[in-house]
Scaffold this motif. Structure first.
Motif, PDB file in Angstrom:
ATOM      1  N   GLY A 184       5.819  -8.573   7.543  1.00 60.44           N
ATOM      2  CA  GLY A 184       4.874  -7.631   6.962  1.00 60.44           C
ATOM      3  C   GLY A 184       3.496  -8.264   6.859  1.00 60.44           C
ATOM      4  N   ALA A 185       2.784  -7.961   5.786  1.00 61.65           N
ATOM      5  CA  ALA A 185       1.450  -8.524   5.559  1.00 61.65           C
ATOM      6  C   ALA A 185       1.338  -8.921   4.097  1.00 61.65           C
ATOM      7  N   GLU A 186       1.046 -10.201   3.847  1.00 55.83           N
ATOM      8  CA  GLU A 186       0.922 -10.683   2.475  1.00 55.83           C
ATOM      9  C   GLU A 186      -0.360 -10.175   1.821  1.00 55.83           C
ATOM     10  N   ALA A 187      -0.291  -9.983   0.496  1.00 57.32           N
ATOM     11  CA  ALA A 187      -1.461  -9.630  -0.317  1.00 57.32           C
ATOM     12  C   ALA A 187      -1.104  -9.935  -1.770  1.00 57.32           C
ATOM     13  N   HIS A 188      -2.119 -10.033  -2.613  1.00 56.86           N
ATOM     14  CA  HIS A 188      -1.856 -10.201  -4.036  1.00 56.86           C
ATOM     15  C   HIS A 188      -1.257  -8.898  -4.567  1.00 56.86           C
ATOM     16  N   SER A 189      -0.267  -9.027  -5.445  1.00 52.60           N
ATOM     17  CA  SER A 189       0.417  -7.826  -5.926  1.00 52.60           C
ATOM     18  C   SER A 189      -0.481  -6.917  -6.757  1.00 52.60           C
ATOM     19  N   ALA A 190      -1.654  -7.453  -7.197  1.00 51.25           N
ATOM     20  CA  ALA A 190      -2.609  -6.592  -7.903  1.00 51.25           C
ATOM     21  C   ALA A 190      -3.305  -5.631  -6.948  1.00 51.25           C
ATOM     22  N   PHE A 191      -3.247  -5.936  -5.646  1.00 51.84           N
ATOM     23  CA  PHE A 191      -3.901  -5.100  -4.634  1.00 51.84           C
ATOM     24  C   PHE A 191      -2.912  -4.799  -3.499  1.00 51.84           C
ATOM     25  N   PRO A 192      -1.823  -4.078  -3.826  1.00 59.56           N
ATOM     26  CA  PRO A 192      -0.742  -3.895  -2.852  1.00 59.56           C
ATOM     27  C   PRO A 192      -1.160  -3.169  -1.585  1.00 59.56           C
ATOM     28  N   ALA A 193      -2.189  -2.350  -1.665  1.00 62.34           N
ATOM     29  CA  ALA A 193      -2.605  -1.603  -0.473  1.00 62.34           C
ATOM     30  C   ALA A 193      -3.147  -2.507   0.618  1.00 62.34           C
ATOM     31  N   GLU A 194      -3.517  -3.736   0.238  1.00 60.26           N
ATOM     32  CA  GLU A 194      -4.044  -4.676   1.223  1.00 60.26           C
ATOM     33  C   GLU A 194      -2.936  -5.349   2.043  1.00 60.26           C
ATOM     34  N   GLY A 195      -1.691  -5.178   1.610  1.00 60.74           N
ATOM     35  CA  GLY A 195      -0.566  -5.781   2.323  1.00 60.74           C
ATOM     36  C   GLY A 195       0.470  -4.747   2.721  1.00 60.74           C
ATOM     37  N   SER A 196       1.579  -5.230   3.204  1.00 61.91           N
ATOM     38  CA  SER A 196       2.718  -4.375   3.541  1.00 61.91           C
ATOM     39  C   SER A 196       3.981  -5.191   3.330  1.00 61.91           C
ATOM     40  N   SER A 197       4.809  -4.781   2.385  1.00 56.96           N
ATOM     41  CA  SER A 197       5.938  -5.592   1.948  1.00 56.96           C
ATOM     42  C   SER A 197       7.061  -5.651   2.984  1.00 56.96           C
ATOM     43  N   ALA A 198       7.348  -6.869   3.433  1.00 52.65           N
ATOM     44  CA  ALA A 198       8.484  -7.063   4.340  1.00 52.65           C
ATOM     45  C   ALA A 198       9.796  -6.803   3.618  1.00 52.65           C
ATOM     46  N   ASN A 243       4.145 -12.669  -7.538  1.00 47.74           N
ATOM     47  CA  ASN A 243       2.923 -11.866  -7.527  1.00 47.74           C
ATOM     48  C   ASN A 243       2.299 -11.751  -6.129  1.00 47.74           C
ATOM     49  N   ILE A 244       3.111 -11.955  -5.120  1.00 46.11           N
ATOM     50  CA  ILE A 244       2.648 -11.842  -3.734  1.00 46.11           C
ATOM     51  C   ILE A 244       3.475 -10.782  -3.014  1.00 46.11           C
ATOM     52  N   VAL A 245       2.802  -9.827  -2.391  1.00 41.86           N
ATOM     53  CA  VAL A 245       3.500  -8.879  -1.508  1.00 41.86           C
ATOM     54  C   VAL A 245       4.123  -9.687  -0.367  1.00 41.86           C
ATOM     55  N   ALA A 246       5.421  -9.536  -0.203  1.00 42.17           N
ATOM     56  CA  ALA A 246       6.165 -10.402   0.723  1.00 42.17           C
ATOM     57  C   ALA A 246       5.732 -10.188   2.166  1.00 42.17           C
ATOM     58  N   GLY A 247       5.450 -11.294   2.833  1.00 38.00           N
ATOM     59  CA  GLY A 247       5.059 -11.218   4.235  1.00 38.00           C
ATOM     60  C   GLY A 247       6.223 -11.359   5.192  1.00 38.00           C
ATOM     61  N   GLU A 248       7.372 -11.819   4.689  1.00 36.00           N
ATOM     62  CA  GLU A 248       8.525 -11.998   5.579  1.00 36.00           C
ATOM     63  C   GLU A 248       9.810 -11.838   4.794  1.00 36.00           C
ATOM     64  N   CYS A 249      10.803 -11.291   5.425  1.00 38.13           N
ATOM     65  CA  CYS A 249      12.143 -11.160   4.840  1.00 38.13           C
ATOM     66  C   CYS A 249      13.149 -11.195   5.986  1.00 38.13           C
ATOM     67  N   GLU A 278       9.276   0.495  12.479  1.00 36.01           N
ATOM     68  CA  GLU A 278       8.020  -0.020  13.033  1.00 36.01           C
ATOM     69  C   GLU A 278       7.060   1.118  13.379  1.00 36.01           C
ATOM     70  N   THR A 279       7.606   2.205  13.915  1.00 37.53           N
ATOM     71  CA  THR A 279       6.762   3.345  14.282  1.00 37.53           C
ATOM     72  C   THR A 279       6.106   3.963  13.046  1.00 37.53           C
ATOM     73  N   ALA A 280       6.839   3.980  11.929  1.00 37.96           N
ATOM     74  CA  ALA A 280       6.319   4.584  10.707  1.00 37.96           C
ATOM     75  C   ALA A 280       5.303   3.696  10.001  1.00 37.96           C
ATOM     76  N   ASN A 281       5.302   2.381  10.299  1.00 40.52           N
ATOM     77  CA  ASN A 281       4.391   1.455   9.620  1.00 40.52           C
ATOM     78  C   ASN A 281       3.915   0.423  10.634  1.00 40.52           C
ATOM     79  N   SER A 282       2.677   0.549  11.056  1.00 39.42           N
ATOM     80  CA  SER A 282       2.154  -0.315  12.126  1.00 39.42           C
ATOM     81  C   SER A 282       2.000  -1.767  11.691  1.00 39.42           C
ATOM     82  N   ARG A 283       2.043  -2.032  10.385  1.00 34.07           N
ATOM     83  CA  ARG A 283       1.902  -3.416   9.904  1.00 34.07           C
ATOM     84  C   ARG A 283       3.259  -4.112   9.747  1.00 34.07           C
ATOM     85  N   ILE A 284       4.325  -3.436  10.118  1.00 29.56           N
ATOM     86  CA  ILE A 284       5.675  -4.020  10.062  1.00 29.56           C
ATOM     87  C   ILE A 284       6.141  -4.324  11.481  1.00 29.56           C
TER      88      ILE A 284
END
Length: 375
Positions: A184-198, A243-249, A278-284
């Motif tokens: 996915g894409a890491e981000a601070h959990s205070a700004f979840p829209a900046e990331g995409s949780s794996a 407090n980090i949006v997970a970048g990998e799982c 993947e089709t539904a979320n381009s950042r995954i």
């Protein structure tokens, strides 16, 4: 020696897959040689530098190159046992059961075969039988794979030893395994829209994977319990901090397909599910690493071994849901049956045990199978 006495000796020899099986192999070779048998060892060193061996033993009057009419196959390794099981290597009687590591999976079966050999003379022994012992069954049947690559085994009928409470296992499920990694894409959990949780994407994928069991209900096979392909998520790892949006799982998914359900079919279904996320979320991005995809085996026509077992041990036939070397042997033998004393539900734990009555019964059955028809 009876089976219980031999089993006491075998259990006392530790043979987890990580250790060498040579002490047990050498014990069996010594036992057989004093009873008129010859043994051929196929030694190798595993990927961790541990010396191991497979074995093919025949009556001494039999040419090692001759075809095998009936093969008795046992693996020599056990799963590791917990340190808290302090009596794992000491066969302990508890009522009508004998407890110990490998008691039913599958040193009990080997003890019965050796006891049957001990109870008859070489003159009474059928010349076209063989005992085949393998290493590394518990970690993917690696010993059997090596043995088949090294030899030109010709087998008419085979008994693959596994604990089935002496019910003949005439079919077996296959096995599939894959590692799935979700990026996915890491981000601070205070700004979840900046990331995409794996982790969130992996959770969605896991829910869809579990639903595959229902989708594959058309592959029902009533020989098995449960009577369908089963799917399991065994382990999962992901994220770096709370407090980090997970970048990998990543997680492991295994499946046990019925014989009429190709193992690659589930793998293809996994890929389709991943692609839809993947089709539904381009950042995954989802990566699927196939690790194993082995077919099961279907019942062969009722052959001479099955007919004899029906007469000697009249029990309902069943399907084997756990892995065994039968999937390999079925590719070269005309007839394969998985059978042995004990219940797999007790194996791989400190509850492992085998009923004394089943040891005695299986020894008697093996004696009948081993003896010449005229004896």
């Amino acid at each position: 020696m009876n089976a219980a006495e031999i089993l006491q000796e075998l259990v006392a020899i530790p043979t987890p897959s990580a250790a060498s099986n040579l002490p047990l192999i050498n014990w069996v070779v010594s036992f057989l040689q004093t009873r008129g048998w010859q043994a051929s060892l196929f030694s190798y060193t595993d990927e961790n530098g541990v010396d191991k061996a497979n074995l093919i033993a025949r009556p001494s009057a039999t040419s090692p190159q001759s075809a095998i009419d009936l093969a008795f196959i046992c693996h020599t390794d056990t799963v590791p046992f917990a340190q808290s099981w302090t009596e794992a290597l000491q066969l302990r009687a508890d009522g009508q059961y004998l407890h110990g590591c490998g008691a039913c999976d599958v040193k009990g079966s080997l003890a019965c075969f050796l006891a049957a050999i001990d109870s008859i003379s070489t003159r009474q022994t059928h010349p076209d039988i063989a005992l085949i012992l393998t290493a590394d069954e518990e970690i993917g049947c690696k010993g059997m794979d090596r043995l088949l690559a090294q030899t030109d085994l010709r087998i008419r009928s085979a008994i693959v030893s596994e604990p089935t409470s002496l019910h003949p296992g005439i079919a077996g499920k296959g096995y599939g395994l894959a590692r799935i990694t979700v990026h996915g894409a890491e981000a601070h959990s205070a700004f979840p829209a900046e990331g995409s949780s794996a982790i969130a994407a992996a959770a969605e994928l896991i829910v869809r994977i579990q639903q595959l069991e229902t989708i594959r209900q058309q592959m029902l096979d009533t020989l098995f319990d449960p009577p369908r392909t089963t799917i399991n998520i065994g382990t999962i790892h992901g994220g770096t901090a709370k407090n980090i949006v997970a970048g990998e799982c990543s997680f492991l998914v295994e499946w046990r397909p019925t014989p009429n359900d190709p193992p690659q079919a589930v793998l293809q279904a996994l890929k389709s599910l991943a692609a839809s996320i993947e089709t539904a979320n381009s950042r995954i991005c989802i990566y699927i690493e196939p690790l194993r995809a082995e077919p099961g085996f279907s019942p062969s026509a009722s052959g001479p071994l099955w007919q004899r077992l029906e007469a000697l041990a009249p029990r309902d036939a069943t399907g084997i849901s756990f892995g065994s070397e039968a999937t390999r042997i079925a590719q070269i033998a005309q007839e394969v049956i998985v059978i042995g004393p004990g219940d797999m539900h007790t194996a791989h734990s400190d509850r492992e045990c085998v009923p004394v009555v089943e040891l005695d019964e299986w020894t008697a059955i093996l004696r009948s199978l081993i003896c010449r028809a005229e004896s």
